[in-house]
Enzyme design. Sequence first.
Site, mmCIF file in Angstrom:
data_model
loop_
_atom_site.group_PDB
_atom_site.id
_atom_site.type_symbol
_atom_site.label_atom_id
_atom_site.label_comp_id
_atom_site.label_asym_id
_atom_site.label_seq_id
_atom_site.Cartn_x
_atom_site.Cartn_y
_atom_site.Cartn_z
ATOM 1 N N LYS A 41 124.662 32.420 54.404
ATOM 2 C CA LYS A 41 125.039 32.256 55.814
ATOM 3 C C LYS A 41 125.190 33.590 56.536
ATOM 4 C CE LYS A 41 130.150 32.095 56.079
ATOM 5 N NZ LYS A 41 130.741 32.072 54.738
ATOM 6 N N HIS A 51 138.312 32.230 48.157
ATOM 7 C CA HIS A 51 137.778 33.247 49.074
ATOM 8 C C HIS A 51 138.974 33.851 49.795
ATOM 9 C CE1 HIS A 51 135.499 35.381 52.009
ATOM 10 N NE2 HIS A 51 134.351 34.838 51.675
ATOM 11 N N GLU A 95 130.689 35.762 45.565
ATOM 12 C CA GLU A 95 129.811 35.320 46.657
ATOM 13 C C GLU A 95 129.786 36.334 47.799
ATOM 14 O OE1 GLU A 95 131.019 30.630 45.837
ATOM 15 O OE2 GLU A 95 131.906 31.735 47.516
HETATM 16 C C1 LIG Z 1 131.246 33.021 54.116
HETATM 17 C C2 LIG Z 1 131.445 32.806 52.669
HETATM 18 C C3 LIG Z 1 131.166 33.825 51.760
HETATM 19 C C4 LIG Z 1 130.756 35.227 52.181
HETATM 20 O O1 LIG Z 1 131.851 35.955 52.588
HETATM 21 P P1 LIG Z 1 131.777 37.528 52.881
HETATM 22 O O2 LIG Z 1 133.122 37.839 53.371
HETATM 23 O O3 LIG Z 1 130.692 37.757 53.871
HETATM 24 O O4 LIG Z 1 131.483 38.211 51.593
HETATM 25 C C5 LIG Z 1 131.312 33.546 50.424
HETATM 26 N N1 LIG Z 1 131.704 32.336 49.988
HETATM 27 C C6 LIG Z 1 131.976 31.328 50.841
HETATM 28 C C7 LIG Z 1 132.392 30.002 50.284
HETATM 29 C C8 LIG Z 1 131.876 31.524 52.187
HETATM 30 O O5 LIG Z 1 132.164 30.522 53.030
#
Ligand SMILES: *Cc1c(COP(=O)(O)O)cnc(C)c1O
Length: 410
Positions: free
Chosen positions: A68, A197, A271
């Site tokens: 994304k 996260h 991620e």
């Molecule tokens: C948006 C998102 C990410 C990416 O996050 P960053 O802060 O850009 O590294 C990773 N995992 C999930 C589930 C997300 O929604």
Amino acid sequence: MILGAPGLDGKRVTALPKNGLTDFMQSIISEKQETKEPFYVLDLGVVTSLMDKWTLTLPMVRPFYAVKCNPEPALLGSLAALGSNFDCASQAEIESVISLGVSPDRIVYANPCKQESHIKYAASVGVNLTAFDSEEELEKIRKWHPKCALLLRIKALDDSGARCPLGPKYGALPEEVTPLLQAAQSARLNVVGVSFHIGSGATHALAYKGAIASAKSVFEAAVRLGMPRMKILNIGGGFTAGSQFDEAATAIKSALQAYFPNEPGLTIISEPGRFFAESASTLATNIIGKRVRGELREYWINDGIYGSMNCILYDHATITCTPLACNSNRANPTCKGVRTYSSTVFGPTCDALDTVLMGHQLPELQVSDWLVFPNMGAYTAAAGSSFNGFNTAAILTYLASSKYDLGECW
Ligand SMILES: *Cc1c(COP(=O)(O)O)cnc(C)c1O
């Protein structure tokens, strides 16, 4: 190694000498830019050096790039060639990653709340790892993809340091963990681990520590319930390249030591989105209008809040720009040593909200000069619209590859 990667298919990648980005942009402007449309330069050398940095610093954590953040096919293809896996949140994201030849077992469908038809699609193509944080999600997965391995997404308790906290929306609370594991057990679903996260653009490295501690307690709860041993720890995203990454890595490594010492067969994944995407892309925009009010200089450019700069609203980004006076000052296009004025930079749409910078020091520029925005690869074009007929999706990306020494870059 990444030349010839899927997503780059036949596209030209220009090798850049050290500090050659400005020259490259000028050559694009003079050779290809009769219409003076905005454009991106994606530097695959930066992406490569970031992957090197990741592998050196966190070798025990496998990255799954969060699509994304920036779904540019050349970026996805390069990351795939560099060995990254992928975090997808929707059917379309899974389709775009698979179309690059990435095997479905390199995808985590990390969205904790999925549309049923997308779950069915994931099952049909063999994407067999996803996240959940509610009983309702378990029910949908039981119905449409009962063989899918599951990660229980927990809420990171300290996401206060993040630019974009995700805790208000996602993640089981501590008291919800046992009931959710029991619900999965009685639905005969296979919970293989935990994800969290700590929020995007995180600044408190210690937030990883707290979340890893919480994950450990979920592993223990599963053991108490007589479930099979959990084997995946997903530490999510939140990383920013630069010194913040080193701080995060130090916190993560010490937390893994403290909470998961010699856990047999544990796979640790992550991620990262922003980490790989942000600094790799530079945006060039053309000055399409100007107004002088006393000492104040006001400029209109052809990208803005409804386009790439939506990051100011949605990603709480602070952006900056430098001049490229290809029209008015060819002898000194970067305007070194030239006197500056407090300037406002507006986007192209007819909404006053579409204001990109205020009180920014810029030299006296003219219509047809350019403004260059660095670090524009994360959460920019990905979320832009075509409001007022200014179509973000149409902005071209030129590919470059600079050669960085890891030592020099960081
Ligand atoms: C948006 C998102 C990410 C990416 O996050 P960053 O802060 O850009 O590294 C990773 N995992 C999930 C589930 C997300 O929604």
